[in-house]
Scaffold this motif. Structure first.
Motif, PDB file in Angstrom:
ATOM      1  N   MET A 106       0.813  -1.185   0.000  1.00  0.00           N
ATOM      2  CA  MET A 106       0.000   0.000   0.000  1.00  0.00           C
ATOM      3  C   MET A 106       0.863   1.258   0.000  1.00  0.00           C
ATOM      4  O   MET A 106       0.591   2.201  -0.715  1.00  0.00           O
ATOM      5  N   TYR A 107       1.903   1.282   0.809  1.00  0.00           N
ATOM      6  CA  TYR A 107       2.751   2.464   0.896  1.00  0.00           C
ATOM      7  C   TYR A 107       4.058   2.301   0.135  1.00  0.00           C
ATOM      8  O   TYR A 107       5.004   3.038   0.358  1.00  0.00           O
ATOM      9  N   ARG A 108       4.123   1.346  -0.780  1.00  0.00           N
ATOM     10  CA  ARG A 108       5.360   1.088  -1.509  1.00  0.00           C
ATOM     11  C   ARG A 108       5.716   2.251  -2.432  1.00  0.00           C
ATOM     12  O   ARG A 108       6.859   2.701  -2.468  1.00  0.00           O
ATOM     13  N   ALA A 109       4.754   2.752  -3.185  1.00  0.00           N
ATOM     14  CA  ALA A 109       5.029   3.853  -4.130  1.00  0.00           C
ATOM     15  C   ALA A 109       5.448   5.143  -3.409  1.00  0.00           C
ATOM     16  O   ALA A 109       6.441   5.766  -3.798  1.00  0.00           O
ATOM     17  N   PRO A 110       4.733   5.576  -2.356  1.00  0.00           N
ATOM     18  CA  PRO A 110       5.186   6.793  -1.674  1.00  0.00           C
ATOM     19  C   PRO A 110       6.551   6.649  -1.023  1.00  0.00           C
ATOM     20  O   PRO A 110       7.345   7.591  -1.035  1.00  0.00           O
ATOM     21  N   SER A 111       6.847   5.474  -0.473  1.00  0.00           N
ATOM     22  CA  SER A 111       8.154   5.307   0.178  1.00  0.00           C
ATOM     23  C   SER A 111       9.276   5.271  -0.851  1.00  0.00           C
ATOM     24  O   SER A 111      10.360   5.806  -0.606  1.00  0.00           O
ATOM     25  N   THR A 112       9.015   4.691  -2.019  1.00  0.00           N
ATOM     26  CA  THR A 112      10.018   4.687  -3.079  1.00  0.00           C
ATOM     27  C   THR A 112      10.247   6.101  -3.597  1.00  0.00           C
ATOM     28  O   THR A 112      11.395   6.515  -3.819  1.00  0.00           O
TER      29      THR A 112
ATOM     30  N   LEU B 221       9.792   8.866  -1.939  1.00  0.00           N
ATOM     31  CA  LEU B 221      10.500   9.599  -0.892  1.00  0.00           C
ATOM     32  C   LEU B 221      11.979   9.244  -0.878  1.00  0.00           C
ATOM     33  O   LEU B 221      12.845  10.121  -0.825  1.00  0.00           O
ATOM     34  N   ARG B 222      12.274   7.964  -0.960  1.00  0.00           N
ATOM     35  CA  ARG B 222      13.670   7.512  -0.904  1.00  0.00           C
ATOM     36  C   ARG B 222      14.480   8.058  -2.074  1.00  0.00           C
ATOM     37  O   ARG B 222      15.545   8.657  -1.891  1.00  0.00           O
ATOM     38  N   TYR B 223      13.990   7.875  -3.284  1.00  0.00           N
ATOM     39  CA  TYR B 223      14.739   8.328  -4.451  1.00  0.00           C
ATOM     40  C   TYR B 223      14.723   9.847  -4.590  1.00  0.00           C
ATOM     41  O   TYR B 223      15.704  10.430  -5.063  1.00  0.00           O
ATOM     42  N   GLY B 224      13.647  10.484  -4.200  1.00  0.00           N
ATOM     43  CA  GLY B 224      13.587  11.939  -4.280  1.00  0.00           C
ATOM     44  C   GLY B 224      14.601  12.610  -3.379  1.00  0.00           C
ATOM     45  O   GLY B 224      15.271  13.563  -3.781  1.00  0.00           O
ATOM     46  N   ILE B 225      14.724  12.118  -2.166  1.00  0.00           N
ATOM     47  CA  ILE B 225      15.706  12.689  -1.242  1.00  0.00           C
ATOM     48  C   ILE B 225      17.123  12.424  -1.734  1.00  0.00           C
ATOM     49  O   ILE B 225      17.989  13.305  -1.680  1.00  0.00           O
ATOM     50  N   ALA B 226      17.385  11.221  -2.243  1.00  0.00           N
ATOM     51  CA  ALA B 226      18.725  10.901  -2.745  1.00  0.00           C
ATOM     52  C   ALA B 226      19.084  11.778  -3.947  1.00  0.00           C
ATOM     53  O   ALA B 226      20.201  12.310  -4.024  1.00  0.00           O
TER      54      ALA B 226
ATOM     55  N   THR C 256      12.801  19.524  -0.529  1.00  0.00           N
ATOM     56  CA  THR C 256      11.662  20.097   0.177  1.00  0.00           C
ATOM     57  C   THR C 256      10.338  19.534  -0.318  1.00  0.00           C
ATOM     58  O   THR C 256       9.441  19.248   0.473  1.00  0.00           O
ATOM     59  N   LEU C 257      10.192  19.369  -1.622  1.00  0.00           N
ATOM     60  CA  LEU C 257       8.905  18.976  -2.183  1.00  0.00           C
ATOM     61  C   LEU C 257       8.658  17.469  -2.229  1.00  0.00           C
ATOM     62  O   LEU C 257       7.520  17.039  -2.369  1.00  0.00           O
ATOM     63  N   THR C 258       9.701  16.671  -2.081  1.00  0.00           N
ATOM     64  CA  THR C 258       9.514  15.218  -2.114  1.00  0.00           C
ATOM     65  C   THR C 258       8.639  14.702  -0.968  1.00  0.00           C
ATOM     66  O   THR C 258       7.718  13.916  -1.215  1.00  0.00           O
ATOM     67  N   PRO C 259       8.852  15.109   0.292  1.00  0.00           N
ATOM     68  CA  PRO C 259       7.937  14.646   1.343  1.00  0.00           C
ATOM     69  C   PRO C 259       6.504  15.116   1.128  1.00  0.00           C
ATOM     70  O   PRO C 259       5.553  14.412   1.456  1.00  0.00           O
TER      71      PRO C 259
END
Length: 87
Positions: free
Chosen positions: A1-7, A9-14, A44-47
């Motif tokens: 369920m939360y796989r897409a948002p966590s991915t 977030l992870r790649y956006g921050i990196a 800033t905008l990824t979260p």
């Protein structure tokens, strides 16, 4: 369920951190700071985009309390962005 948002977030921050680092190097060498600004904008905008995705998921599942909590966090992030831009 939360796989897409966590991915996201992870790649956006990196990617944001990498852009900021490259932008800092370019700013020191050439004096151009646009790449560093783009990296900070991505960080800033990824979260915010991840929270919007989670809000949509919670609204579709009819989880009212989780949806309201995510909306409250989104409002808090937007207020903090507005305050940081104002200063």
């Amino acid at each position: 369920m939360y796989r897409a948002p966590s991915t996201t977030l992870r790649y956006g921050i990196a990617i944001g951190l990498a852009l900021t680092l490259v932008g800092m190097i370019i700013k020191q060498l050439l004096g151009i700071s646009i790449i560093m600004t783009l990296g900070l904008l991505v960080i800033t905008l990824t979260p915010l985009t991840s929270l919007l995705t989670i809000s949509i998921i919670l609204a579709r599942r009819r989880d009212v309390y989780g949806f309201l909590l995510s909306q409250l966090v989104i409002i808090f992030i937007l207020i903090s962005i507005a305050i940081s831009i104002h200063k």
